[in-house]
Design a protein around this motif. Structure first.
Motif, PDB file in Angstrom:
ATOM      1  N   ASP A  23       0.861  -1.173   0.000  1.00 36.11           N
ATOM      2  CA  ASP A  23       0.000   0.000   0.000  1.00 36.11           C
ATOM      3  C   ASP A  23       0.906   1.234   0.000  1.00 36.11           C
ATOM      4  N   LEU A  24       0.801   2.059  -1.029  1.00 35.09           N
ATOM      5  CA  LEU A  24       1.693   3.209  -1.163  1.00 35.09           C
ATOM      6  C   LEU A  24       1.581   4.167   0.017  1.00 35.09           C
ATOM      7  N   ARG A  25       0.412   4.175   0.671  1.00 36.57           N
ATOM      8  CA  ARG A  25       0.229   5.069   1.814  1.00 36.57           C
ATOM      9  C   ARG A  25       0.998   4.588   3.036  1.00 36.57           C
ATOM     10  N   ARG A  26       1.443   3.333   2.999  1.00 36.45           N
ATOM     11  CA  ARG A  26       2.114   2.758   4.169  1.00 36.45           C
ATOM     12  C   ARG A  26       3.546   2.294   3.869  1.00 36.45           C
ATOM     13  N   VAL A  27       4.077   2.686   2.736  1.00 32.47           N
ATOM     14  CA  VAL A  27       5.449   2.297   2.393  1.00 32.47           C
ATOM     15  C   VAL A  27       6.433   2.989   3.332  1.00 32.47           C
ATOM     16  N   ASP A  28       7.358   2.210   3.867  1.00 37.09           N
ATOM     17  CA  ASP A  28       8.417   2.761   4.711  1.00 37.09           C
ATOM     18  C   ASP A  28       9.568   3.174   3.796  1.00 37.09           C
ATOM     19  N   TRP A  29       9.549   4.439   3.348  1.00 35.14           N
ATOM     20  CA  TRP A  29      10.539   4.910   2.380  1.00 35.14           C
ATOM     21  C   TRP A  29      11.935   4.925   2.969  1.00 35.14           C
ATOM     22  N   ASP A  30      12.049   5.133   4.271  1.00 32.90           N
ATOM     23  CA  ASP A  30      13.367   5.096   4.901  1.00 32.90           C
ATOM     24  C   ASP A  30      13.972   3.693   4.807  1.00 32.90           C
ATOM     25  N   GLU A  31      13.129   2.665   4.947  1.00 33.02           N
ATOM     26  CA  GLU A  31      13.615   1.289   4.825  1.00 33.02           C
ATOM     27  C   GLU A  31      14.134   1.035   3.416  1.00 33.02           C
ATOM     28  N   LEU A  32      13.392   1.492   2.419  1.00 30.73           N
ATOM     29  CA  LEU A  32      13.824   1.292   1.037  1.00 30.73           C
ATOM     30  C   LEU A  32      15.099   2.069   0.742  1.00 30.73           C
ATOM     31  N   ASP A  33      15.153   3.332   1.179  1.00 34.78           N
ATOM     32  CA  ASP A  33      16.304   4.175   0.866  1.00 34.78           C
ATOM     33  C   ASP A  33      17.573   3.717   1.572  1.00 34.78           C
ATOM     34  N   ALA A  34      17.433   2.830   2.561  1.00 36.94           N
ATOM     35  CA  ALA A  34      18.601   2.331   3.286  1.00 36.94           C
ATOM     36  C   ALA A  34      19.363   1.258   2.514  1.00 36.94           C
ATOM     37  N   TYR A  35      18.766   0.721   1.439  1.00 37.81           N
ATOM     38  CA  TYR A  35      19.454  -0.305   0.655  1.00 37.81           C
ATOM     39  C   TYR A  35      20.665   0.298  -0.049  1.00 37.81           C
ATOM     40  N   ALA A  36      21.760  -0.450  -0.039  1.00 39.93           N
ATOM     41  CA  ALA A  36      23.015   0.052  -0.620  1.00 39.93           C
ATOM     42  C   ALA A  36      22.913   0.266  -2.126  1.00 39.93           C
ATOM     43  N   ASP A  37      22.050  -0.506  -2.810  1.00 40.14           N
ATOM     44  CA  ASP A  37      21.932  -0.387  -4.266  1.00 40.14           C
ATOM     45  C   ASP A  37      20.821   0.581  -4.678  1.00 40.14           C
ATOM     46  N   ARG A  38      20.360   1.390  -3.770  1.00 39.99           N
ATOM     47  CA  ARG A  38      19.293   2.359  -4.041  1.00 39.99           C
ATOM     48  C   ARG A  38      19.834   3.520  -4.869  1.00 39.99           C
ATOM     49  N   ASN A  39      19.055   3.998  -5.853  1.00 40.03           N
ATOM     50  CA  ASN A  39      19.469   5.159  -6.638  1.00 40.03           C
ATOM     51  C   ASN A  39      18.376   6.211  -6.648  1.00 40.03           C
ATOM     52  N   VAL A  40      18.698   7.385  -7.142  1.00 35.09           N
ATOM     53  CA  VAL A  40      17.795   8.532  -7.073  1.00 35.09           C
ATOM     54  C   VAL A  40      16.490   8.301  -7.828  1.00 35.09           C
ATOM     55  N   PHE A  41      16.513   7.475  -8.879  1.00 36.65           N
ATOM     56  CA  PHE A  41      15.321   7.258  -9.690  1.00 36.65           C
ATOM     57  C   PHE A  41      14.270   6.415  -8.963  1.00 36.65           C
ATOM     58  N   GLN A  42      14.660   5.766  -7.874  1.00 43.17           N
ATOM     59  CA  GLN A  42      13.741   4.933  -7.103  1.00 43.17           C
ATOM     60  C   GLN A  42      13.124   5.671  -5.920  1.00 43.17           C
ATOM     61  N   THR A  43      13.495   6.917  -5.726  1.00 43.21           N
ATOM     62  CA  THR A  43      13.003   7.653  -4.571  1.00 43.21           C
ATOM     63  C   THR A  43      11.540   8.052  -4.742  1.00 43.21           C
ATOM     64  N   ARG A  44      10.925   8.334  -3.614  1.00 44.13           N
ATOM     65  CA  ARG A  44       9.517   8.746  -3.607  1.00 44.13           C
ATOM     66  C   ARG A  44       9.293   9.959  -4.499  1.00 44.13           C
ATOM     67  N   GLU A  45      10.221  10.924  -4.449  1.00 44.78           N
ATOM     68  CA  GLU A  45      10.054  12.170  -5.198  1.00 44.78           C
ATOM     69  C   GLU A  45      10.206  11.953  -6.699  1.00 44.78           C
ATOM     70  N   TRP A  46      11.139  11.073  -7.092  1.00 45.99           N
ATOM     71  CA  TRP A  46      11.288  10.825  -8.536  1.00 45.99           C
ATOM     72  C   TRP A  46      10.063  10.093  -9.079  1.00 45.99           C
ATOM     73  N   LEU A  47       9.523   9.161  -8.305  1.00 37.65           N
ATOM     74  CA  LEU A  47       8.320   8.458  -8.745  1.00 37.65           C
ATOM     75  C   LEU A  47       7.154   9.435  -8.881  1.00 37.65           C
ATOM     76  N   ALA A  48       7.070  10.406  -7.975  1.00 42.18           N
ATOM     77  CA  ALA A  48       6.018  11.417  -8.082  1.00 42.18           C
ATOM     78  C   ALA A  48       6.192  12.256  -9.343  1.00 42.18           C
ATOM     79  N   PHE A  49       7.440  12.523  -9.708  1.00 41.14           N
ATOM     80  CA  PHE A  49       7.740  13.248 -10.950  1.00 41.14           C
ATOM     81  C   PHE A  49       7.253  12.454 -12.166  1.00 41.14           C
ATOM     82  N   ILE A  50       7.529  11.144 -12.197  1.00 39.00           N
ATOM     83  CA  ILE A  50       7.055  10.321 -13.319  1.00 39.00           C
ATOM     84  C   ILE A  50       5.535  10.244 -13.313  1.00 39.00           C
ATOM     85  N   GLU A  51       4.968  10.063 -12.141  1.00 37.82           N
ATOM     86  CA  GLU A  51       3.500   9.986 -12.035  1.00 37.82           C
ATOM     87  C   GLU A  51       2.850  11.231 -12.610  1.00 37.82           C
TER      88      GLU A  51
END
Length: 361
Positions: A23-51
């Motif tokens: 559920d996008l309303r309950r995604v723990d973005w800090d948990e996702l952003d903590a992954y070492a292979d995370r990049n800027v295109f996967q962030t909440r803000e970039w997804l909002a830009f594509i949306e």
């Protein structure tokens, strides 16, 4: 004593991975952003830009093994000509990589295998496109998916510059002509300015149109996309906007460089053709490299391996595109759409050139 070969075989067999939509309303973005292979295109803000710019719906799914989360998938859903598509990313979004974030030891090939039933069955898609920076051709080759479909797993070479050595070494690795351009820009009084205003989109896009006009083409995206990129990303600190000014203070070149964790990216650059003799483009790139290097970024991804980028002293890396359709006809249509876009862009460019010539005559 009887030997339990069946038990050994069961123990050796990998436990399958499955995706669970979140559920996008309950995604723990800090948990996702903590992954070492995370990049800027996967962030909440970039997804909002594509949306916002693509009328797309973000999809975040947890990769699970025996009830334990071992990674995540990031993508977006769109509908084109009635076809439901999962893009991670979709070509034309001006977004380099999405794909997976995985715990240590989790196979990307296994993640791709789990993605197919999730996309086709759970999400009801008929077409999937994937570009994950850590994906290899071996990860997507010969998956053996039992569909009458069209699939493409084309390798693409990209150029990367390792930013970890000292600045003097980075500078020495560049082509001598590139070093001369940077020195010339400084000598003639070109200055680089870090921008934070939405009017930056006006400067950048006007120069971009001039760049494309050189080949009788028009840009592949509109100015509104640049504005939305700035609006969504700049407040996060993950987007560097640069202007190059001549000695009179006039903006003669611009560059856009997003970054996060280990990677920075060359999203776009433009300049007035009449002012390229001052070499502002090389000065912009060198400033961006040093800026992100000083903030812990290790790799500069220059994008596709076009010849002019060799002057920065990059190494080649592979970043394959993977696409697969439920039915072969959809894959064929996708190829035709891509070709049609190029034809339309060329036609628009010629029409723009004719109108410009008419106004000047």
């Amino acid at each position: 004593m009887a030997h339990d070969f069946a038990g050994e075989e069961a123990a050796a067999k990998p436990v399958p991975l499955t995706f669970e939509p979140l559920d996008l309303r309950r995604v723990d973005w800090d948990e996702l952003d903590a992954y070492a292979d995370r990049n800027v295109f996967q962030t909440r803000e970039w997804l909002a830009f594509i949306e916002k710019t693509q009328d797309a719906k973000p999809v975040i799914a947890a990769l699970c093994q025996e009830g334990e989360r071992v990674g995540f998938f990031t993508g977006l859903l769109i509908r084109r000509y009635g076809v439901r598509i999962l893009g991670s990313p979709f070509r034309g979004w001006t977004t380099s990589y999405l794909g997976f974030n995985l715990a240590d030891g989790v196979s990307r090939r296994a993640a791709v295998e789990a993605l197919m039933p999730f996309a086709f069955r759970s999400l009801g898609c008929l077409h999937v496109e994937l570009r994950d920076r850590a994906l290899s051709l071996d990860d997507v080759h010969g998956l053996g998916i039992d569909y009458a479909l069209g699939a493409d797993f084309t390798g693409k070479t990209v150029f990367e510059v390792d930013l970890r050595p000292p600045e003097e070494e980075l500078f020495a690795r560049m082509a001598s002509a590139c070093r001369r351009c940077i020195r010339k820009a400084e000598k003639v009084g070109v200055t680089i300015e870090e921008a934070d205003d939405l009017e930056f989109a006006d400067d950048y896009y006007a120069q971009l149109r001039d760049v494309f006009a050189k080949q009788s083409l028009v840009p592949t995206y509109d100015k509104a996309r640049v504005t939305e990129l700035i609006r969504h990303l700049h407040p996060t600190g993950h987007l560097l906007l640069l202007r190059a000014r001549d000695p009179d203070g006039r903006c003669i070149a611009t560059g856009i460089f997003p970054a996060m964790n280990r990677w920075m990216y060359f999203w776009g650059g433009a300049s007035w053709r009449s002012d390229q003799i001052l070499r502002p483009n090389e000065a912009l790139m060198w400033h961006a490299m040093r800026y992100w290097k000083s903030r812990g970024v290790e790799i500069c991804d220059l994008g596709g391996a076009t010849e002019y980028k060799r002057k920065w002293g990059p190494v080649e890396a592979s970043a394959p595109f993977f696409r697969i359709s439920r039915f072969r006809a959809i894959s064929t249509a996708r190829t035709l759409m891509k070709k049609g876009f190029k034809v339309r862009q060329a036609a628009r460019g010629r029409m723009t050139a004719v109108r410009s010539a008419s106004r000047e005559s």
